[in-house]
Scaffold this motif. Structure first.
Motif, PDB file in Angstrom:
ATOM      1  N   LEU A  64     -71.845 -48.817  99.042  1.00 39.64           N
ATOM      2  CA  LEU A  64     -71.848 -47.780  98.012  1.00 39.64           C
ATOM      3  C   LEU A  64     -73.156 -47.780  97.240  1.00 39.64           C
ATOM      4  N   GLN A  65     -73.711 -48.969  96.977  1.00 40.41           N
ATOM      5  CA  GLN A  65     -74.932 -49.057  96.192  1.00 40.41           C
ATOM      6  C   GLN A  65     -76.079 -48.309  96.851  1.00 40.41           C
ATOM      7  N   ASP A  66     -76.147 -48.324  98.173  1.00 38.24           N
ATOM      8  CA  ASP A  66     -77.212 -47.627  98.881  1.00 38.24           C
ATOM      9  C   ASP A  66     -77.129 -46.128  98.626  1.00 38.24           C
ATOM     10  N   SER A  67     -75.934 -45.582  98.632  1.00 33.88           N
ATOM     11  CA  SER A  67     -75.747 -44.161  98.376  1.00 33.88           C
ATOM     12  C   SER A  67     -76.124 -43.818  96.947  1.00 33.88           C
ATOM     13  N   GLU A  68     -75.759 -44.692  96.006  1.00 32.45           N
ATOM     14  CA  GLU A  68     -76.083 -44.442  94.602  1.00 32.45           C
ATOM     15  C   GLU A  68     -77.593 -44.475  94.378  1.00 32.45           C
ATOM     16  N   THR A  69     -78.267 -45.453  94.992  1.00 33.66           N
ATOM     17  CA  THR A  69     -79.724 -45.549  94.859  1.00 33.66           C
ATOM     18  C   THR A  69     -80.404 -44.332  95.475  1.00 33.66           C
ATOM     19  N   PHE A  70     -79.953 -43.964  96.664  1.00 33.47           N
ATOM     20  CA  PHE A  70     -80.494 -42.794  97.346  1.00 33.47           C
ATOM     21  C   PHE A  70     -80.311 -41.544  96.496  1.00 33.47           C
ATOM     22  N   SER A  71     -79.138 -41.402  95.895  1.00 34.88           N
ATOM     23  CA  SER A  71     -78.843 -40.247  95.053  1.00 34.88           C
ATOM     24  C   SER A  71     -79.759 -40.198  93.845  1.00 34.88           C
ATOM     25  N   ARG A  72     -79.928 -41.336  93.173  1.00 33.63           N
ATOM     26  CA  ARG A  72     -80.795 -41.373  91.984  1.00 33.63           C
ATOM     27  C   ARG A  72     -82.240 -41.034  92.334  1.00 33.63           C
ATOM     28  N   GLU A  73     -82.716 -41.571  93.446  1.00 36.45           N
ATOM     29  CA  GLU A  73     -84.102 -41.308  93.847  1.00 36.45           C
ATOM     30  C   GLU A  73     -84.314 -39.825  94.151  1.00 36.45           C
ATOM     31  N   LEU A  74     -83.359 -39.238  94.839  1.00 39.52           N
ATOM     32  CA  LEU A  74     -83.499 -37.828  95.196  1.00 39.52           C
ATOM     33  C   LEU A  74     -83.407 -36.928  93.967  1.00 39.52           C
ATOM     34  N   ILE A  75     -82.488 -37.250  93.060  1.00 45.29           N
ATOM     35  CA  ILE A  75     -82.371 -36.478  91.821  1.00 45.29           C
ATOM     36  C   ILE A  75     -83.650 -36.591  90.996  1.00 45.29           C
ATOM     37  N   HIS A  76     -84.235 -37.786  90.950  1.00 44.82           N
ATOM     38  CA  HIS A  76     -85.478 -37.985  90.194  1.00 44.82           C
ATOM     39  C   HIS A  76     -86.598 -37.120  90.773  1.00 44.82           C
ATOM     40  N   LEU A  77     -86.681 -37.057  92.093  1.00 44.09           N
ATOM     41  CA  LEU A  77     -87.694 -36.222  92.726  1.00 44.09           C
ATOM     42  C   LEU A  77     -87.471 -34.743  92.412  1.00 44.09           C
ATOM     43  N   ILE A  78     -86.198 -34.319  92.439  1.00 40.81           N
ATOM     44  CA  ILE A  78     -85.879 -32.912  92.186  1.00 40.81           C
ATOM     45  C   ILE A  78     -86.198 -32.519  90.751  1.00 40.81           C
ATOM     46  N   ILE A  79     -85.800 -33.361  89.804  1.00 38.76           N
ATOM     47  CA  ILE A  79     -85.963 -33.044  88.383  1.00 38.76           C
ATOM     48  C   ILE A  79     -87.396 -33.279  87.904  1.00 38.76           C
ATOM     49  N   CYS A  80     -87.968 -34.391  88.314  1.00 39.99           N
ATOM     50  CA  CYS A  80     -89.283 -34.767  87.790  1.00 39.99           C
ATOM     51  C   CYS A  80     -90.433 -34.442  88.738  1.00 39.99           C
ATOM     52  N   GLY A  81     -90.140 -34.238  90.002  1.00 42.06           N
ATOM     53  CA  GLY A  81     -91.198 -33.930  90.952  1.00 42.06           C
ATOM     54  C   GLY A  81     -92.013 -35.147  91.321  1.00 42.06           C
ATOM     55  N   VAL A  82     -93.111 -34.910  92.051  1.00 44.24           N
ATOM     56  CA  VAL A  82     -93.967 -36.015  92.482  1.00 44.24           C
ATOM     57  C   VAL A  82     -95.323 -35.981  91.796  1.00 44.24           C
ATOM     58  N   GLY A  83     -95.611 -34.883  91.075  1.00 41.98           N
ATOM     59  CA  GLY A  83     -96.935 -34.727  90.471  1.00 41.98           C
ATOM     60  C   GLY A  83     -97.071 -35.416  89.127  1.00 41.98           C
ATOM     61  N   THR A  84     -98.286 -35.847  88.826  1.00 42.01           N
ATOM     62  CA  THR A  84     -98.607 -36.415  87.519  1.00 42.01           C
ATOM     63  C   THR A  84     -98.928 -35.284  86.550  1.00 42.01           C
ATOM     64  N   LYS A  85     -99.173 -35.623  85.302  1.00 44.84           N
ATOM     65  CA  LYS A  85     -99.576 -34.614  84.321  1.00 44.84           C
ATOM     66  C   LYS A  85    -100.868 -33.937  84.759  1.00 44.84           C
ATOM     67  N   LYS A  86    -101.765 -34.714  85.350  1.00 39.89           N
ATOM     68  CA  LYS A  86    -103.012 -34.143  85.840  1.00 39.89           C
ATOM     69  C   LYS A  86    -102.733 -33.093  86.914  1.00 39.89           C
ATOM     70  N   ALA A  87    -101.829 -33.414  87.823  1.00 46.69           N
ATOM     71  CA  ALA A  87    -101.489 -32.465  88.882  1.00 46.69           C
ATOM     72  C   ALA A  87    -100.876 -31.202  88.300  1.00 46.69           C
ATOM     73  N   ARG A  88    -100.009 -31.358  87.307  1.00 46.54           N
ATOM     74  CA  ARG A  88     -99.366 -30.191  86.710  1.00 46.54           C
ATOM     75  C   ARG A  88    -100.389 -29.318  86.001  1.00 46.54           C
ATOM     76  N   ARG A  89    -101.394 -29.950  85.408  1.00 46.49           N
ATOM     77  CA  ARG A  89    -102.460 -29.159  84.781  1.00 46.49           C
ATOM     78  C   ARG A  89    -103.272 -28.421  85.833  1.00 46.49           C
TER      79      ARG A  89
END
Length: 244
Positions: A212-237
């Protein structure tokens, strides 16, 4: 007077006969319905038995390359009887896919109905998807691999299966906007399609699926990518989505 009484008696007898006939017809109809209902229940139970056997074979074969003879043998039934319920393997796999998708959507709808906020809702949906869409799960094997190997166009099938999920995500993005958790200018539909696509194709990532922990970790990582993206503040600028 006697003739009149005789006439009334005959009329009463005729009414009695009609009532008896009507009662017999009602009993026959009830018996027929009972037989029909019993047959329907037996047919449904047999279909479920066949689908369960095929699902086991899908997992064992790590795909849908099983033979219908394997299904009939596992169910202790003739191939002729098997084909009475499913015309071919494609029909059987499609039935399994439909059932798995229905169960998935039902779980997601329960999560959404009980979520106290958009964050809780989206996180809950992510948890359901990450635990259900594992690389070797029946849902993944039956839906994704069979569709990709299909000789027919897969787009209508994929679109039909994913549209309900996309609509659920779209509603949650709108909910997040109302709660101040999503930017108001975001296209909710496009965002929902992106999120659904991210979860759908992330199943190809080979990850352990027995904890179960693997699914939870996978879920958190994917949600973080969706919400926060992969770009830094510099990239967003650089892309003009954030002022200096």
């Amino acid at each position: 007077m006697g003739i009149l009484n005789d006439g009334r008696m005959a009329a009463d007898i005729e009414k009695g006969v009609r009532r008896v006939r009507a009662a017999k017809a009602d009993l026959a109809g009830a018996a027929g319905k009972l037989r029909s209902d019993t047959k329907t229940r037996k047919s449904a139970a047999t279909r479920e038995k066949i689908m369960l056997a095929a699902t086991e074979l899908i997992v064992e074969h790590n795909g849908t390359d099983f033979q219908m003879s394997e299904v009939s043998a596992r169910c202790n039934m003739s191939k002729g009887s098997l084909y009475y319920y499913f015309s071919d393997k494609e029909a059987l796999v499609e039935a399994i896919s439909d059932r798995e998708v229905e169960e998935l959507i039902s779980q997601i709808e329960t999560v959404v109905a009980n979520a106290s906020s958009a964050v809780a809702s989206i996180t809950g949906i992510a948890g359901v998807l990450s635990s259900s869409l594992r690389p070797r799960s029946p849902l993944t094997l039956a839906v994704t691999r069979e569709l990709l190997n299909s000789k027919q166009s897969v787009l209508p099938s994929v679109e039909g299966r994913l549209n309900r999920l996309i609509s659920i995500f779209e509603a949650q993005i709108d909910r997040a906007k109302a709660e101040g958790l999503a930017r108001p200018e975001v296209n909710s539909r496009l965002g929902a399609i992106s999120i659904t696509g991210a979860f759908t194709f992330a199943i190809f990532e080979d990850r352990p699926d027995d904890e179960l922990q693997d699914s939870e970790t996978f879920s958190r990582e994917l949600i973080h990518l969706i919400i926060c993206g992969v770009g830094t503040k510099k990239a967003r600028r650089e892309f003009g989505v954030e002022e200096g």
